[in-house]
Design a protein around this motif. Sequence first.
Motif, PDB file in Angstrom:
ATOM      1  N   LEU A   4       0.653  -1.137   0.051  1.00 50.16           N
ATOM      2  CA  LEU A   4      -0.020   0.070   0.097  1.00 50.16           C
ATOM      3  C   LEU A   4       0.758   1.086  -0.097  1.00 50.16           C
ATOM      4  N   VAL A   5       1.861   1.241   0.859  1.00 49.97           N
ATOM      5  CA  VAL A   5       2.709   2.316   0.646  1.00 49.97           C
ATOM      6  C   VAL A   5       3.456   2.619  -0.585  1.00 49.97           C
ATOM      7  N   ILE A   6       3.871   1.488  -1.268  1.00 53.02           N
ATOM      8  CA  ILE A   6       4.511   1.536  -2.541  1.00 53.02           C
ATOM      9  C   ILE A   6       3.684   2.123  -3.629  1.00 53.02           C
ATOM     10  N   VAL A   7       2.168   1.631  -3.539  1.00 54.57           N
ATOM     11  CA  VAL A   7       1.439   2.078  -4.588  1.00 54.57           C
ATOM     12  C   VAL A   7       0.857   3.506  -4.226  1.00 54.57           C
ATOM     13  N   GLY A   8       0.760   4.004  -2.860  1.00 56.39           N
ATOM     14  CA  GLY A   8       0.442   5.192  -2.643  1.00 56.39           C
ATOM     15  C   GLY A   8       1.497   6.328  -3.277  1.00 56.39           C
ATOM     16  N   THR A   9       2.774   6.020  -2.736  1.00 54.13           N
ATOM     17  CA  THR A   9       3.797   6.671  -3.525  1.00 54.13           C
ATOM     18  C   THR A   9       3.842   6.885  -4.931  1.00 54.13           C
ATOM     19  N   MET A  10       3.558   5.748  -5.491  1.00 55.80           N
ATOM     20  CA  MET A  10       3.489   5.769  -6.869  1.00 55.80           C
ATOM     21  C   MET A  10       2.393   6.541  -7.595  1.00 55.80           C
ATOM     22  N   LEU A  11       1.300   6.634  -7.020  1.00 50.75           N
ATOM     23  CA  LEU A  11       0.081   7.556  -7.501  1.00 50.75           C
ATOM     24  C   LEU A  11       0.406   8.952  -6.977  1.00 50.75           C
ATOM     25  N   TRP A  12       0.987   9.199  -5.772  1.00 49.13           N
ATOM     26  CA  TRP A  12       1.181  10.552  -5.482  1.00 49.13           C
ATOM     27  C   TRP A  12       2.208  11.387  -6.434  1.00 49.13           C
ATOM     28  N   GLY A  13       3.311  10.501  -6.807  1.00 49.52           N
ATOM     29  CA  GLY A  13       4.202  10.930  -7.860  1.00 49.52           C
ATOM     30  C   GLY A  13       3.615  11.117  -9.226  1.00 49.52           C
ATOM     31  N   ILE A  14       2.585  10.232  -9.486  1.00 48.22           N
ATOM     32  CA  ILE A  14       2.054  10.339 -10.673  1.00 48.22           C
ATOM     33  C   ILE A  14       1.222  11.491 -10.887  1.00 48.22           C
ATOM     34  N   SER A  15       0.382  11.831  -9.654  1.00 48.20           N
ATOM     35  CA  SER A  15      -0.470  12.915  -9.697  1.00 48.20           C
ATOM     36  C   SER A  15       0.070  14.414 -10.123  1.00 48.20           C
ATOM     37  N   GLY A  16       1.384  14.591  -9.545  1.00 47.73           N
ATOM     38  CA  GLY A  16       1.972  15.617  -9.816  1.00 47.73           C
ATOM     39  C   GLY A  16       2.502  15.688 -11.343  1.00 47.73           C
ATOM     40  N   THR A  17       2.830  14.923 -12.026  1.00 43.73           N
ATOM     41  CA  THR A  17       3.115  14.710 -13.350  1.00 43.73           C
ATOM     42  C   THR A  17       2.008  15.152 -14.194  1.00 43.73           C
ATOM     43  N   VAL A  18       0.857  14.215 -13.901  1.00 45.17           N
ATOM     44  CA  VAL A  18      -0.369  14.424 -14.599  1.00 45.17           C
ATOM     45  C   VAL A  18      -0.994  15.786 -14.388  1.00 45.17           C
ATOM     46  N   ALA A  19      -0.575  16.593 -13.190  1.00 42.61           N
ATOM     47  CA  ALA A  19      -1.342  17.716 -13.028  1.00 42.61           C
ATOM     48  C   ALA A  19      -0.566  18.780 -13.750  1.00 42.61           C
ATOM     49  N   GLN A  20       0.821  18.386 -13.971  1.00 45.25           N
ATOM     50  CA  GLN A  20       1.636  19.489 -14.925  1.00 45.25           C
ATOM     51  C   GLN A  20       1.345  19.369 -16.001  1.00 45.25           C
ATOM     52  N   PHE A  21       0.900  18.185 -16.613  1.00 45.40           N
ATOM     53  CA  PHE A  21       0.330  17.897 -17.931  1.00 45.40           C
ATOM     54  C   PHE A  21      -1.001  18.509 -18.248  1.00 45.40           C
ATOM     55  N   LEU A  22      -1.895  18.454 -17.339  1.00 44.08           N
ATOM     56  CA  LEU A  22      -3.243  19.093 -17.414  1.00 44.08           C
ATOM     57  C   LEU A  22      -3.018  20.830 -17.522  1.00 44.08           C
ATOM     58  N   PHE A  23      -2.110  21.447 -16.709  1.00 43.50           N
ATOM     59  CA  PHE A  23      -2.097  22.668 -16.560  1.00 43.50           C
ATOM     60  C   PHE A  23      -1.279  23.603 -17.810  1.00 43.50           C
ATOM     61  N   GLN A  24      -0.064  22.581 -18.425  1.00 50.04           N
ATOM     62  CA  GLN A  24       0.410  23.186 -19.319  1.00 50.04           C
ATOM     63  C   GLN A  24       0.153  22.881 -20.768  1.00 50.04           C
ATOM     64  N   GLN A  25      -0.328  21.610 -20.772  1.00 53.75           N
ATOM     65  CA  GLN A  25      -1.137  21.155 -22.140  1.00 53.75           C
ATOM     66  C   GLN A  25      -2.434  21.270 -22.547  1.00 53.75           C
ATOM     67  N   LYS A  26      -3.420  21.161 -21.548  1.00 56.06           N
ATOM     68  CA  LYS A  26      -4.742  21.198 -21.680  1.00 56.06           C
ATOM     69  C   LYS A  26      -5.294  22.564 -21.016  1.00 56.06           C
ATOM     70  N   GLY A  27      -4.665  23.468 -20.500  1.00 56.34           N
ATOM     71  CA  GLY A  27      -5.199  24.448 -19.975  1.00 56.34           C
ATOM     72  C   GLY A  27      -6.184  24.459 -18.691  1.00 56.34           C
ATOM     73  N   PHE A  28      -5.844  23.695 -17.846  1.00 49.95           N
ATOM     74  CA  PHE A  28      -6.740  23.477 -16.683  1.00 49.95           C
ATOM     75  C   PHE A  28      -6.487  24.648 -15.537  1.00 49.95           C
ATOM     76  N   ASP A  29      -7.647  24.965 -14.700  1.00 50.36           N
ATOM     77  CA  ASP A  29      -7.311  25.842 -13.680  1.00 50.36           C
ATOM     78  C   ASP A  29      -6.971  24.939 -12.564  1.00 50.36           C
ATOM     79  N   THR A  30      -6.116  25.514 -11.778  1.00 48.10           N
ATOM     80  CA  THR A  30      -5.569  24.961 -10.495  1.00 48.10           C
ATOM     81  C   THR A  30      -6.826  24.914  -9.526  1.00 48.10           C
ATOM     82  N   GLU A  31      -7.493  26.003  -9.474  1.00 52.78           N
ATOM     83  CA  GLU A  31      -8.898  25.875  -8.605  1.00 52.78           C
ATOM     84  C   GLU A  31      -9.647  24.719  -8.733  1.00 52.78           C
TER      85      GLU A  31
END
Length: 126
Positions: free
Chosen positions: A12-39
């Motif tokens: 569970l720690v390994i999966v949680g860590t991987m998902l947390w790390g992926i979420s930052g990268t996905v957020a960066q993609f959504l902000f920079q490539q797709k124009g999503f709002d932070t809020e």
Amino acid sequence: MNLNSRTKGILLVIVGTMLWGISGTVAQFLFQQKGFDTEWLVVVRLLISGFLLLLYGYIKKDKNIINIWKSKEDSIKLILFGAIGMLGVQYTYFAAIKHGNAATATILQYLSPVIITCYLIIRNKK
């Protein structure tokens, strides 16, 4: 497959860590490539995670998940934790990703206890 508590915890720690790390990268993609709002992203993330935690609590632990709202003191603490604590941390993390990148935001997040400690040392002169 029957896992003991230690193995299950490690997985569970390994999966949680991987998902947390992926979420930052996905957020960066959504902000920079797709124009999503932070809020928008922060609100949707917190609402979905809150709903899933309540659902899990209802199914697995306690059928009466509304008891927290019966105590005025507990209700105030929960609202402050959610509105100031979780919302503040999530928003600043994702805003840092939007204006920079996921790696920088993660480093800043992990440095925050050091920055707070240094501030308190200077402020209290100790």
